[in-house]
Design a protein around this motif. Structure first.
Motif, PDB file in Angstrom:
ATOM      1  N   PHE A   1       0.847  -1.185   0.000  1.00  0.00           N
ATOM      2  CA  PHE A   1       0.000   0.000   0.000  1.00  0.00           C
ATOM      3  C   PHE A   1       0.887   1.240   0.000  1.00  0.00           C
ATOM      4  N   ASP A   2       0.347   2.310  -0.530  1.00  0.00           N
ATOM      5  CA  ASP A   2       1.039   3.598  -0.478  1.00  0.00           C
ATOM      6  C   ASP A   2       0.784   4.304   0.847  1.00  0.00           C
ATOM      7  N   ALA A   3      -0.356   3.971   1.474  1.00  0.00           N
ATOM      8  CA  ALA A   3      -0.695   4.598   2.755  1.00  0.00           C
ATOM      9  C   ALA A   3      -1.584   3.677   3.568  1.00  0.00           C
ATOM     10  N   VAL A   4      -1.421   3.756   4.866  1.00  0.00           N
ATOM     11  CA  VAL A   4      -2.360   3.180   5.829  1.00  0.00           C
ATOM     12  C   VAL A   4      -2.924   4.357   6.609  1.00  0.00           C
ATOM     13  N   VAL A   5      -4.248   4.419   6.694  1.00  0.00           N
ATOM     14  CA  VAL A   5      -4.952   5.529   7.339  1.00  0.00           C
ATOM     15  C   VAL A   5      -5.690   4.995   8.559  1.00  0.00           C
TER      16      VAL A   5
ATOM     17  N   ARG B   1       3.320  -3.882   5.289  1.00  0.00           N
ATOM     18  CA  ARG B   1       2.438  -3.770   4.123  1.00  0.00           C
ATOM     19  C   ARG B   1       2.641  -2.510   3.285  1.00  0.00           C
ATOM     20  N   LEU B   2       3.383  -1.547   3.809  1.00  0.00           N
ATOM     21  CA  LEU B   2       3.604  -0.307   3.060  1.00  0.00           C
ATOM     22  C   LEU B   2       4.803  -0.434   2.125  1.00  0.00           C
ATOM     23  N   ARG B   3       4.720   0.284   1.018  1.00  0.00           N
ATOM     24  CA  ARG B   3       5.897   0.443   0.157  1.00  0.00           C
ATOM     25  C   ARG B   3       6.955   1.228   0.927  1.00  0.00           C
ATOM     26  N   GLU B   4       8.196   1.071   0.521  1.00  0.00           N
ATOM     27  CA  GLU B   4       9.248   1.936   1.058  1.00  0.00           C
ATOM     28  C   GLU B   4       8.870   3.380   0.729  1.00  0.00           C
ATOM     29  N   GLY B   5       8.908   4.236   1.732  1.00  0.00           N
ATOM     30  CA  GLY B   5       8.479   5.620   1.538  1.00  0.00           C
ATOM     31  C   GLY B   5       6.989   5.823   1.728  1.00  0.00           C
ATOM     32  N   GLY B   6       6.259   4.733   2.032  1.00  0.00           N
ATOM     33  CA  GLY B   6       4.825   4.830   2.263  1.00  0.00           C
ATOM     34  C   GLY B   6       4.508   5.562   3.562  1.00  0.00           C
ATOM     35  N   VAL B   7       3.249   5.938   3.703  1.00  0.00           N
ATOM     36  CA  VAL B   7       2.813   6.788   4.809  1.00  0.00           C
ATOM     37  C   VAL B   7       1.849   6.044   5.730  1.00  0.00           C
ATOM     38  N   LEU B   8       2.085   6.179   7.024  1.00  0.00           N
ATOM     39  CA  LEU B   8       1.095   5.825   8.041  1.00  0.00           C
ATOM     40  C   LEU B   8       0.525   7.138   8.555  1.00  0.00           C
ATOM     41  N   TYR B   9      -0.766   7.334   8.329  1.00  0.00           N
ATOM     42  CA  TYR B   9      -1.433   8.585   8.706  1.00  0.00           C
ATOM     43  C   TYR B   9      -2.353   8.318   9.898  1.00  0.00           C
ATOM     44  N   LEU B  10      -2.115   9.056  10.975  1.00  0.00           N
ATOM     45  CA  LEU B  10      -2.937   8.945  12.185  1.00  0.00           C
ATOM     46  C   LEU B  10      -3.666  10.263  12.410  1.00  0.00           C
ATOM     47  N   TYR B  11      -4.916  10.160  12.843  1.00  0.00           N
ATOM     48  CA  TYR B  11      -5.697  11.350  13.181  1.00  0.00           C
ATOM     49  C   TYR B  11      -6.340  11.123  14.538  1.00  0.00           C
ATOM     50  N   GLY B  12      -6.264  12.141  15.394  1.00  0.00           N
ATOM     51  CA  GLY B  12      -6.931  12.047  16.686  1.00  0.00           C
ATOM     52  C   GLY B  12      -6.305  13.010  17.681  1.00  0.00           C
TER      53      GLY B  12
ATOM     54  N   ALA C   1     -11.038  20.717  16.359  1.00  0.00           N
ATOM     55  CA  ALA C   1     -11.419  20.132  17.655  1.00  0.00           C
ATOM     56  C   ALA C   1     -10.229  19.591  18.438  1.00  0.00           C
ATOM     57  N   ASN C   2      -9.102  20.306  18.384  1.00  0.00           N
ATOM     58  CA  ASN C   2      -7.910  19.955  19.164  1.00  0.00           C
ATOM     59  C   ASN C   2      -7.341  18.580  18.829  1.00  0.00           C
ATOM     60  N   ASN C   3      -7.481  18.175  17.580  1.00  0.00           N
ATOM     61  CA  ASN C   3      -6.888  16.937  17.097  1.00  0.00           C
ATOM     62  C   ASN C   3      -5.617  17.246  16.315  1.00  0.00           C
ATOM     63  N   LEU C   4      -4.881  16.178  15.992  1.00  0.00           N
ATOM     64  CA  LEU C   4      -3.676  16.300  15.179  1.00  0.00           C
ATOM     65  C   LEU C   4      -3.715  15.298  14.033  1.00  0.00           C
ATOM     66  N   SER C   5      -3.145  15.692  12.912  1.00  0.00           N
ATOM     67  CA  SER C   5      -2.738  14.737  11.880  1.00  0.00           C
ATOM     68  C   SER C   5      -1.282  14.415  12.132  1.00  0.00           C
ATOM     69  N   VAL C   6      -0.980  13.127  12.215  1.00  0.00           N
ATOM     70  CA  VAL C   6       0.385  12.672  12.448  1.00  0.00           C
ATOM     71  C   VAL C   6       0.815  11.881  11.222  1.00  0.00           C
ATOM     72  N   VAL C   7       1.830  12.375  10.531  1.00  0.00           N
ATOM     73  CA  VAL C   7       2.295  11.766   9.293  1.00  0.00           C
ATOM     74  C   VAL C   7       3.616  11.067   9.575  1.00  0.00           C
ATOM     75  N   LEU C   8       3.599   9.746   9.442  1.00  0.00           N
ATOM     76  CA  LEU C   8       4.772   8.903   9.678  1.00  0.00           C
ATOM     77  C   LEU C   8       5.146   8.244   8.354  1.00  0.00           C
ATOM     78  N   ARG C   9       6.419   8.376   7.963  1.00  0.00           N
ATOM     79  CA  ARG C   9       6.838   7.810   6.683  1.00  0.00           C
ATOM     80  C   ARG C   9       7.814   6.658   6.902  1.00  0.00           C
ATOM     81  N   LEU C  10       7.609   5.573   6.147  1.00  0.00           N
ATOM     82  CA  LEU C  10       8.437   4.371   6.276  1.00  0.00           C
ATOM     83  C   LEU C  10       9.744   4.553   5.520  1.00  0.00           C
ATOM     84  N   HIS C  11      10.828   4.401   6.236  1.00  0.00           N
ATOM     85  CA  HIS C  11      12.160   4.512   5.645  1.00  0.00           C
ATOM     86  C   HIS C  11      12.842   3.162   5.672  1.00  0.00           C
ATOM     87  N   PRO C  12      13.774   2.913   4.749  1.00  0.00           N
ATOM     88  CA  PRO C  12      14.456   1.611   4.723  1.00  0.00           C
ATOM     89  C   PRO C  12      15.319   1.424   5.963  1.00  0.00           C
TER      90      PRO C  12
END
Length: 195
Positions: free
Chosen positions: A92-96, A119-130, A184-195
């Motif tokens: 996957f390119d991203a997991v949300v 499951r992510l490609r190298e350089g893929g993104v794990l996106y968290l919201y909350g 509403a005082n939440n954050l987007s957290v962007v985590l990128r997969l590195h080799p």
């Protein structure tokens, strides 16, 4: 099923995802809930293939109903995915994961990091919201009250320390790329997969 929170935050979430993902991407959403985020994002970005999932059959029924109503070719049928269970084949390119980390035991976050890295490609993104605490402190009185409510419902739940979440992610090859203030005082957290 309709979620007032999803109606409020779906466009800000889409705006962040557009900024961090290519125009053509394969996305796995875990704990999709009502399915409204997937419909909104898939409708806005026809180059994205959006795979919703949820372990709850009622949630999957809602997702299927939204999918049928929208008639989107790039929105897949929901999978009965438990984050700690067996995931669909990537890459996957991203997991949300929207509003998952605080409404689940900590071992779900550990599994989310581990399975996403597999499951992510190298350089893929794990996106968290909350909501998150920063430096051990709540970012608002409403988040402190929400944390107390969550822990009253289940002592294993609660608003997590961002630093602890990032530390766990780093153990699985992720780097924190950015945190973005959201409604509403939440954050987007962007985590990128590195080799």
């Amino acid at each position: 099923m309709m979620s007032p929170a999803a109606a409020r935050n779906r466009q800000p979430i889409l705006d962040v995802l557009r900024a961090i993902l290519p125009g053509s991407a394969r996305i796995l959403e875990v704990a999709s809930g009502s399915g409204e985020h997937g419909v909104h994002c898939a409708a806005a970005e026809p180059g994205w293939v959006w795979q919703p999932s949820d372990p709850n059959p009622n949630a999957r029924d809602s997702i299927s109903a939204w999918r049928e109503h929208a008639g989107l070719d790039n929105l897949r049928e929901p999978l009965p995915l438990d984050v700690a269970g067996i995931w669909p084949a990537g890459p996957f390119d991203a997991v949300v994961a929207i509003n998952l980390v605080h409404i689940s035991p900590w071992d779900v976050t550990e599994a989310l990091m581990s399975r996403s890295a597999e499951r992510l490609r190298e350089g893929g993104v794990l996106y968290l919201y909350g909501p998150y605490r920063r430096d051990g402190r709540h970012t608002s009185p409403s988040n402190a009250a929400f944390d107390a409510d969550l822990k009253a419902r289940d002592p294993q739940w609660g608003v997590r320390d961002l630093e602890q979440v990032v530390d766990e992610a780093q153990q699985h090859g992720f780097m924190l790329e950015q945190t973005i203030p959201m409604p509403a005082n939440n954050l987007s957290v962007v985590l990128r997969l590195h080799p």
